[in-house]
Design a protein around this motif. Structure first.
Motif, PDB file in Angstrom:
ATOM      1  N   LYS A 322     -10.241  14.791   7.178  1.00 39.18           N
ATOM      2  CA  LYS A 322     -10.822  13.596   6.554  1.00 39.18           C
ATOM      3  C   LYS A 322      -9.890  12.401   6.717  1.00 39.18           C
ATOM      4  O   LYS A 322     -10.321  11.294   7.052  1.00 39.18           O
ATOM      5  CB  LYS A 322     -11.102  13.870   5.080  1.00 39.18           C
ATOM      6  CG  LYS A 322     -11.932  12.779   4.401  1.00 39.18           C
ATOM      7  CD  LYS A 322     -12.399  13.254   3.025  1.00 39.18           C
ATOM      8  CE  LYS A 322     -13.395  12.265   2.427  1.00 39.18           C
ATOM      9  NZ  LYS A 322     -13.955  12.755   1.145  1.00 39.18           N
ATOM     10  N   LYS A 323      -8.592  12.626   6.500  1.00 41.14           N
ATOM     11  CA  LYS A 323      -7.636  11.531   6.650  1.00 41.14           C
ATOM     12  C   LYS A 323      -7.518  11.097   8.110  1.00 41.14           C
ATOM     13  O   LYS A 323      -7.373   9.899   8.402  1.00 41.14           O
ATOM     14  CB  LYS A 323      -6.274  11.961   6.103  1.00 41.14           C
ATOM     15  CG  LYS A 323      -6.240  12.055   4.577  1.00 41.14           C
ATOM     16  CD  LYS A 323      -4.864  12.456   4.076  1.00 41.14           C
ATOM     17  CE  LYS A 323      -4.813  12.473   2.556  1.00 41.14           C
ATOM     18  NZ  LYS A 323      -3.462  12.857   2.060  1.00 41.14           N
ATOM     19  N   SER A 342       0.871   5.591   3.741  1.00 40.73           N
ATOM     20  CA  SER A 342       0.493   6.564   2.712  1.00 40.73           C
ATOM     21  C   SER A 342      -1.023   6.724   2.729  1.00 40.73           C
ATOM     22  O   SER A 342      -1.755   5.835   3.178  1.00 40.73           O
ATOM     23  CB  SER A 342       0.951   6.112   1.317  1.00 40.73           C
ATOM     24  OG  SER A 342       0.250   4.950   0.911  1.00 40.73           O
ATOM     25  N   SER A 343      -1.486   7.873   2.240  1.00 44.47           N
ATOM     26  CA  SER A 343      -2.931   8.119   2.177  1.00 44.47           C
ATOM     27  C   SER A 343      -3.237   9.044   1.013  1.00 44.47           C
ATOM     28  O   SER A 343      -2.438   9.932   0.680  1.00 44.47           O
ATOM     29  CB  SER A 343      -3.423   8.733   3.486  1.00 44.47           C
ATOM     30  OG  SER A 343      -2.803   9.983   3.723  1.00 44.47           O
ATOM     31  N   GLU A 344      -4.370   8.830   0.379  1.00 43.83           N
ATOM     32  CA  GLU A 344      -4.821   9.718  -0.696  1.00 43.83           C
ATOM     33  C   GLU A 344      -6.341   9.683  -0.765  1.00 43.83           C
ATOM     34  O   GLU A 344      -6.977   8.684  -0.396  1.00 43.83           O
ATOM     35  CB  GLU A 344      -4.223   9.305  -2.042  1.00 43.83           C
ATOM     36  CG  GLU A 344      -4.617   7.927  -2.509  1.00 43.83           C
ATOM     37  CD  GLU A 344      -4.068   7.601  -3.903  1.00 43.83           C
ATOM     38  OE1 GLU A 344      -4.140   8.493  -4.778  1.00 43.83           O
ATOM     39  OE2 GLU A 344      -3.589   6.466  -4.110  1.00 43.83           O
ATOM     40  N   ILE A 345      -6.923  10.767  -1.213  1.00 42.58           N
ATOM     41  CA  ILE A 345      -8.378  10.858  -1.325  1.00 42.58           C
ATOM     42  C   ILE A 345      -8.785  10.498  -2.752  1.00 42.58           C
ATOM     43  O   ILE A 345      -8.275  11.079  -3.724  1.00 42.58           O
ATOM     44  CB  ILE A 345      -8.870  12.261  -0.950  1.00 42.58           C
ATOM     45  CG1 ILE A 345      -8.591  12.520   0.538  1.00 42.58           C
ATOM     46  CG2 ILE A 345     -10.358  12.413  -1.256  1.00 42.58           C
ATOM     47  CD1 ILE A 345      -8.949  13.896   1.018  1.00 42.58           C
ATOM     48  N   ILE A 346      -9.678   9.517  -2.869  1.00 40.73           N
ATOM     49  CA  ILE A 346     -10.195   9.071  -4.168  1.00 40.73           C
ATOM     50  C   ILE A 346     -11.715   9.164  -4.107  1.00 40.73           C
ATOM     51  O   ILE A 346     -12.372   8.349  -3.437  1.00 40.73           O
ATOM     52  CB  ILE A 346      -9.751   7.623  -4.486  1.00 40.73           C
ATOM     53  CG1 ILE A 346      -8.226   7.511  -4.451  1.00 40.73           C
ATOM     54  CG2 ILE A 346     -10.310   7.188  -5.838  1.00 40.73           C
ATOM     55  CD1 ILE A 346      -7.719   6.093  -4.611  1.00 40.73           C
ATOM     56  N   ASN A 347     -12.260  10.180  -4.759  1.00 39.00           N
ATOM     57  CA  ASN A 347     -13.702  10.453  -4.706  1.00 39.00           C
ATOM     58  C   ASN A 347     -14.133  10.624  -3.246  1.00 39.00           C
ATOM     59  O   ASN A 347     -13.593  11.459  -2.535  1.00 39.00           O
ATOM     60  CB  ASN A 347     -14.489   9.351  -5.416  1.00 39.00           C
ATOM     61  CG  ASN A 347     -14.127   9.254  -6.889  1.00 39.00           C
ATOM     62  OD1 ASN A 347     -13.913  10.279  -7.541  1.00 39.00           O
ATOM     63  ND2 ASN A 347     -14.040   8.039  -7.407  1.00 39.00           N
ATOM     64  N   ASN A 348     -15.096   9.804  -2.768  1.00 37.47           N
ATOM     65  CA  ASN A 348     -15.562   9.944  -1.378  1.00 37.47           C
ATOM     66  C   ASN A 348     -14.732   9.129  -0.395  1.00 37.47           C
ATOM     67  O   ASN A 348     -15.005   9.165   0.816  1.00 37.47           O
ATOM     68  CB  ASN A 348     -17.034   9.501  -1.265  1.00 37.47           C
ATOM     69  CG  ASN A 348     -17.971  10.439  -1.985  1.00 37.47           C
ATOM     70  OD1 ASN A 348     -17.718  11.649  -2.036  1.00 37.47           O
ATOM     71  ND2 ASN A 348     -19.037   9.902  -2.553  1.00 37.47           N
ATOM     72  N   THR A 354      -1.611   0.844   5.330  1.00 32.66           N
ATOM     73  CA  THR A 354      -1.239   0.810   6.741  1.00 32.66           C
ATOM     74  C   THR A 354      -0.481  -0.468   7.078  1.00 32.66           C
ATOM     75  O   THR A 354      -0.483  -1.436   6.315  1.00 32.66           O
ATOM     76  CB  THR A 354      -2.491   0.880   7.634  1.00 32.66           C
ATOM     77  OG1 THR A 354      -3.259  -0.321   7.466  1.00 32.66           O
ATOM     78  CG2 THR A 354      -3.351   2.078   7.281  1.00 32.66           C
ATOM     79  N   LYS A 355       0.115  -0.453   8.280  1.00 39.83           N
ATOM     80  CA  LYS A 355       0.746  -1.652   8.845  1.00 39.83           C
ATOM     81  C   LYS A 355       0.319  -1.792  10.293  1.00 39.83           C
ATOM     82  O   LYS A 355       0.182  -0.802  11.020  1.00 39.83           O
ATOM     83  CB  LYS A 355       2.272  -1.549   8.777  1.00 39.83           C
ATOM     84  CG  LYS A 355       2.878  -2.126   7.513  1.00 39.83           C
ATOM     85  CD  LYS A 355       4.350  -2.408   7.696  1.00 39.83           C
ATOM     86  CE  LYS A 355       5.031  -2.869   6.415  1.00 39.83           C
ATOM     87  NZ  LYS A 355       4.287  -3.809   5.624  1.00 39.83           N
ATOM     88  N   LEU A 362      -2.261  -3.709   5.401  1.00 38.14           N
ATOM     89  CA  LEU A 362      -3.683  -3.550   5.115  1.00 38.14           C
ATOM     90  C   LEU A 362      -3.882  -2.273   4.314  1.00 38.14           C
ATOM     91  O   LEU A 362      -3.519  -1.178   4.763  1.00 38.14           O
ATOM     92  CB  LEU A 362      -4.503  -3.468   6.406  1.00 38.14           C
ATOM     93  CG  LEU A 362      -5.958  -3.011   6.271  1.00 38.14           C
ATOM     94  CD1 LEU A 362      -6.745  -3.957   5.367  1.00 38.14           C
ATOM     95  CD2 LEU A 362      -6.624  -2.905   7.638  1.00 38.14           C
ATOM     96  N   VAL A 363      -4.427  -2.427   3.118  1.00 40.98           N
ATOM     97  CA  VAL A 363      -4.849  -1.275   2.320  1.00 40.98           C
ATOM     98  C   VAL A 363      -6.368  -1.239   2.371  1.00 40.98           C
ATOM     99  O   VAL A 363      -7.037  -2.228   2.038  1.00 40.98           O
ATOM    100  CB  VAL A 363      -4.359  -1.380   0.861  1.00 40.98           C
ATOM    101  CG1 VAL A 363      -4.901  -0.214   0.028  1.00 40.98           C
ATOM    102  CG2 VAL A 363      -2.839  -1.404   0.820  1.00 40.98           C
TER     103      VAL A 363
END
Length: 441
Positions: A322-323, A342-348, A354-355, A362-363
């Protein structure tokens, strides 16, 4: 002697006054006679007819006029307008409120076909938001082409009516050419008023190439039930894919596992990147629904399903895959490389921090199926707009930067700075899971 002197002086004055008035009269007559005749505006969208007493715009309303040096005063129903006029060769130039109109004598107007080309080019450029470099018209009898081209709504015209097909080439050579159907009518003033529409074969081909990632060489349409078509698509490798086209709903693969597999392999590669998706293969599970596997760049497989009503889904998509898909989706959409910090799953959603290679932050919140949106900050919105705007520039310009100032919780104002030195003011609004922007004056 004094009387004679007085008489002589008076006579002399009368001679000069008469000569001067005569000069003015002759000049006015000369200007008026130059204006007399029938004129066509240089864009072929308006006409002008001038007699010794009246002036008529677009063959509709007769108006009186007066000429004073280079000023043309036009009057009707107690309302007057004034134009400055001049001639350059045989071209009449009318200026009013800094708006310049150029008219050429009607007998020197271009042919109907040339006039249609002059009319069409700016119309097509506006509709497609692309610069046209070449526009070629072919004149045909409707009866000779009506079986070989298709329109969303078939016109009610006789077989012997002359129509045109316009082949359009864009400045952005990555864009497929467009084929435009043109029917040439006239308004009350006799001006050509072409009606035009892109043929379905052309719009389908462009959609498959630009939106679906299918390298299409040719589309052949066969009408089926209602307003739908069988679309036989030939790719650049010579392979064929049979699709269903509904002009109001879009394009769908025919129901067999090979067609569905080929179609969605192209679509997934377009969405996530050619290198990200190795292969897509479906097996039929139930009527009009399919289950399969998608092989990814990291060597992992993920389950994929397709049904006409629900579209594509990734059941049981694990966190790693997914990531990966979220990252590649974001990069592919903006057409840049992004380093994930960094990355994290929040609901869907997958939240990615990122850079860019230039160090811009950019988030983004990414739904790997439906889309993504930037975080509600000036930094993330600026980076997003930098590459969104640059993606749609066709004249070779680059965006140097987008600077935004937050005006309230969801609204921003700022400027877009281009490599040419030009600057656009911009207004941006974040709308929760989407955002909107526009250039402002």
């Amino acid at each position: 002697m004094k009387f004679k002197h007085t008489y002589s002086n008076s006579l002399s004055k009368l001679f000069y006054i008469g000569s001067f008035l005569g000069f003015i009269f002759l000049s006015s007559c000369s200007d008026s006679s130059q204006l007399e005749g029938q004129w066509v505006r240089s864009d072929y969208k308006s006409t002008l007819k001038v007699t010794d007493e009246k002036i008529i715009f677009d063959n509709i309303t007769e108006k009186e006029f007066e000429i004073n040096e280079n000023t043309l005063k036009v009057m009707a129903l107690g309302i007057s307008d004034s134009y400055q006029f001049d001639f350059k060769g045989d071209t009449l130039i009318l200026t009013k409120d800094n708006i310049i109109q150029k008219f050429i004598p009607k007998d020197k107007a271009k042919s109907d076909q040339e006039q249609i080309e002059v009319f069409l080019q700016p119309e097509i450029e506006k509709a497609f938001e692309q610069k046209v470099t070449k526009l070629t018209l072919e004149k045909e009898h409707w009866g000779d082409i009506k079986e070989t081209i298709h329109l969303e709504r078939t016109p009610s015209i006789t077989d012997d009516e002359w129509v045109y097909l316009a082949q359009t080439t864009f400045e952005d050579t990555s864009l497929p050419t467009a084929t435009i159907f043109v029917r040439a009518g006239r308004d009350k003033s006799g001006i050509l008023k072409p009606i035009w529409k892109e043929i379905l074969e052309s719009s389908t081909k462009r959609y498959l190439i630009k939106s679906m990632g299918i390298p299409t060489e040719e589309v052949k349409l066969t009408p089926t039930v209602g307003n739908t078509f069988d679309a036989l698509v030939t790719t650049d490798t010579g392979s064929e894919i049979l699709l269903t086209l509904d002009p109001k709903k879009g394009v769908f693969p025919k129901h067999d596992k090979e067609t569905v597999s080929s179609y969605f392999e192209y679509v997934m590669k377009k969405k996530y990147g050619v290198k990200t998706i190795e292969k897509v293969r479906f097996e039929k599970s139930e009527q009009n629904s399919y289950e399969g596997k998608m092989l990814l760049e990291n060597g992992n497989e993920t389950a994929i399903t397709y049904a006409e009503q629900s579209g594509v889904q990734f059941p049981n998509l694990n966190e790693t895959n997914k990531k990966l898909l979220a990252h590649r989706f974001l990069e592919n959409d903006l057409e840049i490389e992004l380093e994930v910090e960094s990355s994290e799953i929040i609901n869907n959603f997958v939240r990615l921090a990122t850079k860019t290679e230039q160090g811009e932050s950019l988030v983004a919140f990414v739904d790997v199926i439906r889309g993504w949106y930037p975080e509600n900050t000036s930094t993330s919105l600026s980076t997003t707009l930098h590459y969104r705007i640059e993606k749609h520039i066709t004249n070779g310009l680059k965006v140097n930067s987008v600077l935004l100032n937050q005006k309230d919780k969801n609204k921003y104002e700022g400027a877009v700075d281009y490599s040419s030195g030009a600057v656009n003011k911009i207004a941006v609004e974040h709308k929760g899971q989407s955002f909107a922007w526009e250039f402002v004056k």
